[in-house]
Structure formats: C-alpha cells, structure tokens
Scaffold this motif. Structure first.
Motif, PDB file in Angstrom:
ATOM      1  N   VAL A  49      11.507  -4.347 -10.958  1.00  0.00           N
ATOM      2  CA  VAL A  49      10.885  -3.390 -10.035  1.00  0.00           C
ATOM      3  C   VAL A  49       9.451  -3.087 -10.464  1.00  0.00           C
ATOM      4  O   VAL A  49       8.529  -3.058  -9.634  1.00  0.00           O
ATOM      5  CB  VAL A  49      11.730  -2.097  -9.939  1.00  0.00           C
ATOM      6  CG1 VAL A  49      10.972  -0.994  -9.231  1.00  0.00           C
ATOM      7  CG2 VAL A  49      13.042  -2.380  -9.237  1.00  0.00           C
ATOM      8  N   ILE A  50       9.235  -2.886 -11.769  1.00  0.00           N
ATOM      9  CA  ILE A  50       7.880  -2.623 -12.260  1.00  0.00           C
ATOM     10  C   ILE A  50       6.976  -3.818 -11.982  1.00  0.00           C
ATOM     11  O   ILE A  50       5.825  -3.662 -11.572  1.00  0.00           O
ATOM     12  CB  ILE A  50       7.907  -2.279 -13.767  1.00  0.00           C
ATOM     13  CG1 ILE A  50       8.522  -0.903 -13.959  1.00  0.00           C
ATOM     14  CG2 ILE A  50       6.508  -2.340 -14.375  1.00  0.00           C
ATOM     15  CD1 ILE A  50       8.757  -0.527 -15.404  1.00  0.00           C
ATOM     16  N   GLY A  51       7.491  -5.034 -12.179  1.00  0.00           N
ATOM     17  CA  GLY A  51       6.707  -6.231 -11.894  1.00  0.00           C
ATOM     18  C   GLY A  51       6.316  -6.326 -10.431  1.00  0.00           C
ATOM     19  O   GLY A  51       5.170  -6.643 -10.104  1.00  0.00           O
ATOM     20  N   ILE A  52       7.240  -6.013  -9.549  1.00  0.00           N
ATOM     21  CA  ILE A  52       6.951  -6.067  -8.110  1.00  0.00           C
ATOM     22  C   ILE A  52       5.927  -4.994  -7.731  1.00  0.00           C
ATOM     23  O   ILE A  52       5.013  -5.252  -6.946  1.00  0.00           O
ATOM     24  CB  ILE A  52       8.252  -5.922  -7.298  1.00  0.00           C
ATOM     25  CG1 ILE A  52       9.100  -7.182  -7.490  1.00  0.00           C
ATOM     26  CG2 ILE A  52       7.965  -5.686  -5.824  1.00  0.00           C
ATOM     27  CD1 ILE A  52      10.501  -7.084  -6.923  1.00  0.00           C
ATOM     28  N   VAL A  53       6.064  -3.804  -8.303  1.00  0.00           N
ATOM     29  CA  VAL A  53       5.097  -2.723  -8.021  1.00  0.00           C
ATOM     30  C   VAL A  53       3.702  -3.131  -8.493  1.00  0.00           C
ATOM     31  O   VAL A  53       2.700  -2.932  -7.789  1.00  0.00           O
ATOM     32  CB  VAL A  53       5.549  -1.395  -8.667  1.00  0.00           C
ATOM     33  CG1 VAL A  53       4.438  -0.369  -8.648  1.00  0.00           C
ATOM     34  CG2 VAL A  53       6.786  -0.864  -7.971  1.00  0.00           C
ATOM     35  N   LEU A  54       3.616  -3.719  -9.699  1.00  0.00           N
ATOM     36  CA  LEU A  54       2.316  -4.155 -10.206  1.00  0.00           C
ATOM     37  C   LEU A  54       1.712  -5.251  -9.322  1.00  0.00           C
ATOM     38  O   LEU A  54       0.500  -5.278  -9.101  1.00  0.00           O
ATOM     39  CB  LEU A  54       2.448  -4.651 -11.646  1.00  0.00           C
ATOM     40  CG  LEU A  54       2.648  -3.576 -12.704  1.00  0.00           C
ATOM     41  CD1 LEU A  54       2.882  -4.218 -14.061  1.00  0.00           C
ATOM     42  CD2 LEU A  54       1.476  -2.635 -12.753  1.00  0.00           C
ATOM     43  N   LEU A  55       2.541  -6.145  -8.817  1.00  0.00           N
ATOM     44  CA  LEU A  55       2.027  -7.184  -7.915  1.00  0.00           C
ATOM     45  C   LEU A  55       1.523  -6.580  -6.606  1.00  0.00           C
ATOM     46  O   LEU A  55       0.506  -7.030  -6.063  1.00  0.00           O
ATOM     47  CB  LEU A  55       3.097  -8.235  -7.646  1.00  0.00           C
ATOM     48  CG  LEU A  55       3.377  -9.196  -8.796  1.00  0.00           C
ATOM     49  CD1 LEU A  55       4.576 -10.074  -8.475  1.00  0.00           C
ATOM     50  CD2 LEU A  55       2.164 -10.042  -9.097  1.00  0.00           C
ATOM     51  N   CYS A  56       2.199  -5.555  -6.111  1.00  0.00           N
ATOM     52  CA  CYS A  56       1.730  -4.874  -4.899  1.00  0.00           C
ATOM     53  C   CYS A  56       0.399  -4.171  -5.156  1.00  0.00           C
ATOM     54  O   CYS A  56      -0.508  -4.220  -4.314  1.00  0.00           O
ATOM     55  CB  CYS A  56       2.768  -3.868  -4.409  1.00  0.00           C
ATOM     56  SG  CYS A  56       4.249  -4.631  -3.737  1.00  0.00           S
TER      57      CYS A  56
END
Length: 67
Positions: free
Chosen positions: A11-18
């Motif tokens: 989830v943190i990785g996806i948020v950072l990509l966003c």
C-alpha cells in the motif's frame, strides 16, 4: 503478522507511486524537464521508493518466509 507487513509495504509503495505521478505532472517538474531534460529529484525519489515498496510488499505476499 508477516502478511500484514507485506500488505502495508504494498500500500505504501502504491501511494508513493501515485504521489510520484502527481509530482511528475506538476508545474515545477515541467519547468525542470524543459531546462534540464529530467524530472525533479523529488519525483525520482518518490518513484524509486514506490517501486521498491511495491516489489518488497508483493514479494513478501507471494513468497512468505518460514519462521
């Protein structure tokens, strides 16, 4: 417990990509690309952090460690 850690990392990785996507399309990044040909450092670090977090999170979900 290890699955929760994997989910949190994913989830943190996806948020950072966003955040990296939004940063890439910002005015400051556009000006930086115009004059230097590359994005800002913030965009690059957000992208790298998002990729790393997503890979680690997904990897820990697919291949859980045996305790």
């Amino acid at each position: 417990m290890k699955q929760i850690t994997g989910i949190v990392l994913l989830v943190i990785g996806i948020v950072l990509l966003c955040l990296a996507y939004n940063s890439y399309h910002s005015a400051a990044s556009g000006v930086s690309r115009t004059f230097t040909g590359t994005s800002t450092d913030k965009t690059l670090w957000l992208t790298l952090g998002g990729i790393a977090g997503s890979i680690l999170g997904l990897g820990s979900l697919i291949w859980p460690r045996k305790a």
